[in-house]
Design an enzyme around this catalytic site. Structure first.
Site, mmCIF file in Angstrom:
data_model
loop_
_atom_site.group_PDB
_atom_site.id
_atom_site.type_symbol
_atom_site.label_atom_id
_atom_site.label_comp_id
_atom_site.label_asym_id
_atom_site.label_seq_id
_atom_site.Cartn_x
_atom_site.Cartn_y
_atom_site.Cartn_z
ATOM 1 N N HIS A 220 0.853 -1.194 0.000
ATOM 2 C CA HIS A 220 0.000 0.000 0.000
ATOM 3 C C HIS A 220 0.884 1.237 0.000
ATOM 4 O O HIS A 220 1.856 1.314 0.748
ATOM 5 C CB HIS A 220 -0.899 0.037 1.238
ATOM 6 C CG HIS A 220 -1.717 1.288 1.305
ATOM 7 N ND1 HIS A 220 -2.886 1.448 0.599
ATOM 8 C CD2 HIS A 220 -1.509 2.458 1.954
ATOM 9 C CE1 HIS A 220 -3.359 2.664 0.806
ATOM 10 N NE2 HIS A 220 -2.549 3.299 1.635
ATOM 11 N N ARG B 174 -14.928 12.304 7.989
ATOM 12 C CA ARG B 174 -13.683 13.000 8.375
ATOM 13 C C ARG B 174 -13.312 14.056 7.344
ATOM 14 O O ARG B 174 -12.817 15.127 7.686
ATOM 15 C CB ARG B 174 -12.545 11.987 8.522
ATOM 16 C CG ARG B 174 -12.656 11.128 9.780
ATOM 17 C CD ARG B 174 -11.735 9.916 9.710
ATOM 18 N NE ARG B 174 -10.364 10.275 9.444
ATOM 19 C CZ ARG B 174 -9.498 9.541 8.717
ATOM 20 N NH1 ARG B 174 -9.866 8.392 8.202
ATOM 21 N NH2 ARG B 174 -8.275 9.955 8.529
ATOM 22 N N LYS C 228 -8.739 -1.746 5.583
ATOM 23 C CA LYS C 228 -9.019 -2.222 4.222
ATOM 24 C C LYS C 228 -8.033 -3.327 3.821
ATOM 25 O O LYS C 228 -8.417 -4.292 3.157
ATOM 26 C CB LYS C 228 -8.954 -1.044 3.243
ATOM 27 C CG LYS C 228 -10.169 -0.118 3.404
ATOM 28 C CD LYS C 228 -10.056 1.160 2.606
ATOM 29 C CE LYS C 228 -9.166 2.168 3.277
ATOM 30 N NZ LYS C 228 -9.406 3.578 2.972
ATOM 31 N N ASP D 185 -15.307 2.159 7.585
ATOM 32 C CA ASP D 185 -14.261 3.104 7.154
ATOM 33 C C ASP D 185 -14.769 3.995 6.033
ATOM 34 O O ASP D 185 -14.493 5.196 6.007
ATOM 35 C CB ASP D 185 -13.009 2.356 6.687
ATOM 36 C CG ASP D 185 -12.003 3.343 6.096
ATOM 37 O OD1 ASP D 185 -11.535 4.212 6.851
ATOM 38 O OD2 ASP D 185 -11.739 3.283 4.886
ATOM 39 N N SER E 67 -7.701 3.438 9.172
ATOM 40 C CA SER E 67 -8.462 3.462 7.918
ATOM 41 C C SER E 67 -7.741 2.624 6.852
ATOM 42 O O SER E 67 -8.341 1.743 6.212
ATOM 43 C CB SER E 67 -8.605 4.923 7.462
ATOM 44 O OG SER E 67 -9.059 5.010 6.138
HETATM 45 N N1 URA Z 1 -6.204 6.993 2.948
HETATM 46 C C1 URA Z 1 -7.113 6.235 3.576
HETATM 47 O O1 URA Z 1 -7.508 5.187 3.086
HETATM 48 N N2 URA Z 1 -7.582 6.665 4.762
HETATM 49 C C2 URA Z 1 -7.196 7.798 5.349
HETATM 50 O O2 URA Z 1 -7.657 8.110 6.422
HETATM 51 C C3 URA Z 1 -6.252 8.589 4.679
HETATM 52 C C4 URA Z 1 -5.770 8.151 3.475
#
Ligand code: URA
Length: 426
Positions: A79, A165, A184, A158, A180
């Protein structure tokens, strides 16, 4: 209200409180304004390691999780926190898959000045990001690498919380960002993960200290969830490689798969592949060989074809281009990642709202990168767009974002020694 008040008053949240609030928010029992207040309390007063790991687990449990443990292959993924010209996933996924490791890569679309992997791949004729879990499993088994969109039922808490947010000034919180991202990746079912945490003007994290804290927090969440996780901090003060924009970046990724490509893109691709292969139990595998001998390219072609794409189709090109030329001899001493990212976005490569379309061919080519010599009149950058009306605003974003200094100015050319700044975890 007890939970909001506890965090407001600097108290730890219990596991039960965290599980309840995330579940109740997902079901619509906790109202948006209450979750906004809690997110602000977390933003201001933080979460400790145990709270952050529990918060992440609760978000994983808010939806379905994928499980590839019966695939008969080790699984690993990468990621990136996002940058300008960051096309690494495109070559990295088939490269790692060429060693017989499965890479289940659920990716996103771009928002703002950073691009999204799915937008890039969609510039390939016929390629589709939409796979069912069964199709994803079949491609993983047969080809090894798959890059596709996450279903709406993956970490739905999320999805809602991130949107909230975004409009309540609570994005820039390390525990909220870390949970967050990791929720995932954990839900996606990979058994190991390498994080590319970008540092610099074009990145989410502007300073090395902030990036290190985010990386350490994510590595800790991974460990607590039984996911083998390491992180590299990498430079994002200037664009990565020599292209920014969807089809332009695909072209550069294909150059890397053909054994060429810019040095920084190759360095980072190989370093991340080494990390992933080590975590997947192949510490002696040599990714550079797979780029040189064509096996990573074979894997790319199979991966693109498996998702309906034609790896031989010509990539789209823009109807309008504009060159920025050097007005003196010297060296390119500065190319600010944020300025170039915003310019590319304004040319049409990125979107301002989730539902906006992107132009496949828009973006910027950088025949000259920082540290290289230039002659007066030489093209420094070429802007690409299908809408010439966008050029002025893109050029405005580049104003002050780059600098050519004469060789005798005493200003060092500042070639980048390594794109990799630091390694964390493992
Ligand atoms: N990318 C994400 O998936 N979540 C965040 O909170 C910030 C960047």
């Amino acid at each position: 209200m007890d939970i909001i008040a506890a965090k407001r008053d600097h108290r730890r949240l219990t596991d039960t409180q965290i599980d309840w609030v995330i579940d109740a928010y997902t079901r619509g029992v906790v109202a948006e304004e209450q979750m906004a207040a809690l997110a602000m309390a977390v933003y201001l007063n933080g979460l400790d390691r145990a709270e952050t790991s529990r918060w992440t687990a609760a978000m994983v449990n808010s939806g379905t999780t994928l499980d590839f443990s019966d695939l008969g292959k080790a699984t690993t993924d990468k990621h990136s926190t996002g940058g300008v010209g960051d096309k690494i996933t495109l070559a990295l996924t088939p490269l790692v898959a060429s060693f017989g490791v499965a890479v289940p890569q659920l990716s996103g679309r771009g928002l703002g000045h950073t691009g999204g992997t799915l937008d890039k791949l969609e510039s390939i004729s016929g390629w589709s990001a939409q796979l069912t879990p069964a199709q994803m499993r079949a491609v993983l088994y047969r080809v090894g690498g798959v890059i596709c969109a996450a279903g709406a039922d993956l970490a739905p808490a999320d999805r809602r919380l991130y949107a909230l947010r975004d409009v309540t000034g609570t994005v820039e919180s390390v525990p909220l960002i870390a949970s967050s991202i990791m929720s995932k990746k954990i839900a996606e079912g990979t058994s190991s993960l390498v994080l590319d945490v970008k540092v610099g003007s074009g990145a989410f994290m502007k300073t090395r200290e902030d990036a290190r804290l985010l990386a350490e927090t994510m590595v800790a969440i991974g460990q607590d969830a039984g996911l083998r996780t390491t992180a590299l901090l990498t430079d994002m003060t200037r664009p990565l490689g020599r292209t920014i924009g969807n089809a332009l970046e695909v072209r550069e990724a294909v150059e890397v798969l053909a054994g060429g490509g810019p040095a920084d893109v190759v360095e980072l691709t190989v370093a991340l592949a080494r990390e992933m292969l080590t975590l997947a139990g192949l510490p002696d595998a040599d990714p550079a060989t797979a780029l040189a001998d064509g096996s990573a390219m074979d894997s790319w072609r199979a991966m693109i074809a498996a998702q309906g794409g034609d790896p031989d189709a010509a990539l789209p090109t823009a109807s309008c281009t504009h060159d920025v030329v050097a007005d003196r001899d010297g060296y390119l001493v500065r190319a600010d990642a944020l300025g170039f990212g915003v310019a590319s976005w304004r040319l049409g490569a990125g979107r301002a709202r989730k539902e906006d379309p992107v132009q496949a061919a828009a973006g910027i080519e950088l025949p000259v990168v920082v540290g290289e010599p230039v002659r007066a009149g030489q093209t420094l950058f070429t802007l690409h767009t299908d809408e010439p009306a966008r050029l002025d605003r893109a050029l405005a974003a580049l104003d002050g974002a780059w600098k050519v200094a004469p060789g005798d100015s005493g200003e060092p050319p500042a070639a980048r020694e390594s794109v990799i700044l630091e390694r964390i975890g493992g």
